[in-house]
Design a protein around this motif. Sequence first.
Motif, PDB file in Angstrom:
ATOM      1  N   ARG A 137       0.820  -1.206   0.000  1.00 16.15           N
ATOM      2  CA  ARG A 137       0.000   0.000   0.000  1.00 16.15           C
ATOM      3  C   ARG A 137       0.856   1.260   0.000  1.00 16.15           C
ATOM      4  NH1 ARG A 137      -2.545   1.024   4.165  1.00 16.15           N
ATOM      5  NH2 ARG A 137      -1.863  -0.584   5.623  1.00 16.15           N
ATOM      6  N   MET A 138       2.065   1.170   0.545  1.00 19.78           N
ATOM      7  CA  MET A 138       2.986   2.304   0.536  1.00 19.78           C
ATOM      8  C   MET A 138       3.684   2.469  -0.810  1.00 19.78           C
ATOM      9  SD  MET A 138       4.769   1.873   4.297  1.00 19.78           S
ATOM     10  CE  MET A 138       5.951   3.199   4.012  1.00 19.78           C
ATOM     11  N   GLY A 139       3.521   1.500  -1.698  1.00 17.32           N
ATOM     12  CA  GLY A 139       4.188   1.574  -2.986  1.00 17.32           C
ATOM     13  C   GLY A 139       5.624   1.098  -2.961  1.00 17.32           C
ATOM     14  N   GLN A 140       6.013   0.379  -1.910  1.00 16.59           N
ATOM     15  CA  GLN A 140       7.376  -0.150  -1.797  1.00 16.59           C
ATOM     16  C   GLN A 140       7.427  -1.521  -2.478  1.00 16.59           C
ATOM     17  OE1 GLN A 140       9.905   1.567  -0.465  1.00 16.59           O
ATOM     18  NE2 GLN A 140       8.579   3.288   0.068  1.00 16.59           N
ATOM     19  N   PHE A 485      -6.779  -2.074 -11.165  1.00 12.53           N
ATOM     20  CA  PHE A 485      -6.512  -2.201  -9.735  1.00 12.53           C
ATOM     21  C   PHE A 485      -5.014  -2.136  -9.463  1.00 12.53           C
ATOM     22  CE2 PHE A 485     -10.491  -4.259 -10.671  1.00 12.53           C
ATOM     23  CZ  PHE A 485     -11.333  -3.844  -9.649  1.00 12.53           C
ATOM     24  N   ARG A 486      -4.641  -1.240  -8.552  1.00 15.26           N
ATOM     25  CA  ARG A 486      -3.233  -1.168  -8.155  1.00 15.26           C
ATOM     26  C   ARG A 486      -2.877  -2.350  -7.280  1.00 15.26           C
ATOM     27  NH1 ARG A 486       0.113   1.423  -4.293  1.00 15.26           N
ATOM     28  NH2 ARG A 486      -1.632   2.321  -3.147  1.00 15.26           N
ATOM     29  N   PHE A 487      -3.792  -2.753  -6.426  1.00 11.80           N
ATOM     30  CA  PHE A 487      -3.622  -3.971  -5.639  1.00 11.80           C
ATOM     31  C   PHE A 487      -5.002  -4.450  -5.207  1.00 11.80           C
ATOM     32  CE2 PHE A 487      -3.089  -0.526  -2.473  1.00 11.80           C
ATOM     33  CZ  PHE A 487      -4.135  -0.820  -1.609  1.00 11.80           C
ATOM     34  N   ILE A 522     -15.084 -12.713   3.876  1.00 12.51           N
ATOM     35  CA  ILE A 522     -13.743 -12.425   3.378  1.00 12.51           C
ATOM     36  C   ILE A 522     -13.829 -11.106   2.616  1.00 12.51           C
ATOM     37  CG2 ILE A 522     -11.909 -13.182   1.806  1.00 12.51           C
ATOM     38  CD1 ILE A 522     -12.790 -16.056   2.375  1.00 12.51           C
ATOM     39  N   TYR A 523     -12.890 -10.230   2.878  1.00 13.69           N
ATOM     40  CA  TYR A 523     -12.892  -8.907   2.258  1.00 13.69           C
ATOM     41  C   TYR A 523     -11.785  -8.835   1.211  1.00 13.69           C
ATOM     42  CZ  TYR A 523     -15.791  -7.718   6.290  1.00 13.69           C
ATOM     43  OH  TYR A 523     -16.794  -7.690   7.226  1.00 13.69           O
ATOM     44  N   LEU A 524     -12.121  -8.299   0.070  1.00 10.29           N
ATOM     45  CA  LEU A 524     -11.130  -8.015  -0.968  1.00 10.29           C
ATOM     46  C   LEU A 524     -10.939  -6.503  -1.001  1.00 10.29           C
ATOM     47  CD1 LEU A 524     -12.394 -10.365  -3.849  1.00 10.29           C
ATOM     48  CD2 LEU A 524     -10.773 -10.883  -2.011  1.00 10.29           C
ATOM     49  N   VAL A 525      -9.882  -6.044  -0.350  1.00 10.86           N
ATOM     50  CA  VAL A 525      -9.618  -4.612  -0.224  1.00 10.86           C
ATOM     51  C   VAL A 525      -8.749  -4.187  -1.407  1.00 10.86           C
ATOM     52  CG1 VAL A 525      -8.763  -2.793   1.293  1.00 10.86           C
ATOM     53  CG2 VAL A 525      -9.706  -4.899   2.274  1.00 10.86           C
ATOM     54  N   PHE A 526      -9.157  -3.122  -2.082  1.00 11.84           N
ATOM     55  CA  PHE A 526      -8.446  -2.736  -3.300  1.00 11.84           C
ATOM     56  C   PHE A 526      -8.212  -1.239  -3.354  1.00 11.84           C
ATOM     57  CE2 PHE A 526     -12.988  -2.650  -4.384  1.00 11.84           C
ATOM     58  CZ  PHE A 526     -13.132  -1.371  -4.917  1.00 11.84           C
ATOM     59  N   ALA A 527      -7.275  -0.876  -4.207  1.00 17.69           N
ATOM     60  CA  ALA A 527      -7.056   0.519  -4.582  1.00 17.69           C
ATOM     61  C   ALA A 527      -6.956   0.568  -6.094  1.00 17.69           C
ATOM     62  CB  ALA A 527      -5.788   1.074  -3.935  1.00 17.69           C
ATOM     63  N   LEU A 528      -7.563   1.569  -6.698  1.00 17.69           N
ATOM     64  CA  LEU A 528      -7.503   1.734  -8.141  1.00 17.69           C
ATOM     65  C   LEU A 528      -6.204   2.429  -8.538  1.00 17.69           C
ATOM     66  CD1 LEU A 528     -11.167   2.911  -8.836  1.00 17.69           C
ATOM     67  CD2 LEU A 528     -10.253   0.581  -8.829  1.00 17.69           C
ATOM     68  N   VAL A 529      -5.783   2.208  -9.760  1.00 13.50           N
ATOM     69  CA  VAL A 529      -4.570   2.863 -10.258  1.00 13.50           C
ATOM     70  C   VAL A 529      -4.747   4.371 -10.260  1.00 13.50           C
ATOM     71  CG1 VAL A 529      -3.052   3.112 -12.252  1.00 13.50           C
ATOM     72  CG2 VAL A 529      -3.919   0.855 -11.620  1.00 13.50           C
ATOM     73  N   THR A 530      -5.909   4.833 -10.696  1.00 14.51           N
ATOM     74  CA  THR A 530      -6.247   6.251 -10.658  1.00 14.51           C
ATOM     75  C   THR A 530      -7.649   6.389 -10.088  1.00 14.51           C
ATOM     76  OG1 THR A 530      -7.133   6.216 -12.913  1.00 14.51           O
ATOM     77  CG2 THR A 530      -4.810   6.808 -12.640  1.00 14.51           C
ATOM     78  N   ALA A 531      -7.954   7.549  -9.537  1.00 21.55           N
ATOM     79  CA  ALA A 531      -9.274   7.785  -8.979  1.00 21.55           C
ATOM     80  C   ALA A 531     -10.327   7.704 -10.082  1.00 21.55           C
ATOM     81  CB  ALA A 531      -9.322   9.149  -8.299  1.00 21.55           C
TER      82      ALA A 531
END
Length: 616
Positions: A137-140, A485-487, A522-531
């Motif tokens: 999530r930090m992008g590392q 999806f970024r992740f 079960i949760y699938l937590v995600f972040a998009l590449v862009t908003a």
Amino acid sequence: MRTVSHFLIMALLSRLGTKRYRFHLFQNVAPMIGAVALLLLAFSSLASAQDHASDSEETVITHATEAWTDGSALEALDIVEGGLRDYSHSLSLRKLRGDIRTTIRQNQSALEDYEVILQETPGTLAVRWAKWSVLIRMGQADLAIAELQRIAQGAAANPLGHLRLAQELRKLDRLEESVLWHQNAVELVPEMSGWRLNMARALFDVLKYDEARKAVQHVLQTVPRDSPVEMAARNLLMITYGATKERGRRYQPIFTPEGSAEDRKRWGLIRHKGWEHFSKGRYKEAEPILRELLTLKPSDYRVTYELGATLMELGQHEEAVNLLQKSIELSPTSGSYSDIFLDSVFRIGQSLVALQRWEDALLHFEILQELTTIPPEALNAPPATEKDPPTLDPGSGENIDVPAVTPSGKIIDQEKLNFWMDKIWQHLPKPAKPTQDANETLPAVGSNEVPPDYYTNLAAKNFKPDDLFHTRASLMGRDADFSWFRFVIPAGRVMRDNLQAGNHEFIPIDPNDTFPLTQQEIYLVFALVTASYDAIPLTAECYREASPITWGEAPLVRDQVVMSTNEQSGYFVLTAPKSGWTAGLYRCGLFVGDTVSAYTQSDEVRFRIVASSQIN
């Protein structure tokens, strides 16, 4: 204590006479009353601290967790800090503190807590998953990969760890490492055809074409004919044989002349003589000249093709197959189905028949069979015009748009293909009766009989666009590492950060790829590449991965969310089926848009369900 103070105050007030005297005296005793109140507060805090000191470690964790889930992260952190003063060696309290810190954006402090635990107990996979989640999530990315490698090594029998690591390495273009982890995953679950196709794609991208083809052929030999997986495998097989312009991510075309000036001069002197012998069918005279030409310039795909065809005519089929396949790989025009490509595939099939490699030969003729459905105008590039100058080979200066001489004549000839395929079927088990659907009507035949017009009807079949690819097979073997999806992180819980305003981030708590049979959600937590630029529906549909793929089947679990404008973080909730989870591997397809189809599928994520005793 409160009773004593109340008595003292009332006694003082009872001795006051007039209102004026009372007011004057009250001004004098007010500081005394304040001091008494402060004394009472201090006494109360001391009593509370004494009570907290007597709490067990489990009680501290319970109180902190209750405060945290109620939205009081800072209060929960204070409780944990107090508990750590009494139980300084508690790894559970330190893990809880790290988890709480992730929800108040103290990620670096959370990593420090996790690292302290891992130094004492390096095999704690739950903590490694938590650490990986923070890093991703930090992008590392590089640090996250290193942690994922430790997870895969710590749970060597879990195929999902190997597969996720292979996929993450591809995203970083670390393709050679990705191949190894793909192979590890397939070795653990060899029955997963989709995983094997993904491994084949990984091999293709590092230019290991032969190994890629073998992996695809293994799938074709094990899956039912006309199944969605077979369709995905055949598409990838055509790519590995050079039927498209794809050459793999590591492919680098050669734009500089090869060899010395003397070699290039010698090549130019004998090139026409070799071509003349070949074109007139003088194969014995052509062979030594073509071999010398190929020594002078190994990347010459036309000479490679001509030598392969020459050796086939001379009966040297094993070497001919290798050279013809290499000519396909080297050719810059095989993506437009040039004559060299088509004739090479045809000749490889003939040589394999001569070598009695029946199944391999059948695959090559079936590739040509499938190409009969392509419009004729698409099979060859249009002639060059004055505005569109001819494409010249960088090394030889030859016009690569001009078809080479192919002694086989017309390649995609239905009668010719039927002749060779009938010859092959005499040495292979007959296929079962093809499955009929709404778009396919074939004459009824016995299970041991091949319909005479089977391939003609199949080639002429009109598919609906949505029926061409099944959603569960549409990403198999594709270069599908570019996603919305970024992740996407599977987790046992999810919490929102503590920001008071602005767009919130959802934090996965207890991330993992393995959950017990008793897990309710079960949760699938995600972040998009862009908003998101507009309100966009996102859908997750999950199936047991080992279950048969059939058209029209309903997903085992499903969830949909709508991302509002400018949102970038969210999660899906996968609630256990009414009958409960079944132990095994699960795959979830992620779709973007109003419809769910192979064309709107953007990504995939997997998890597994095991017995509680198998949870680390």
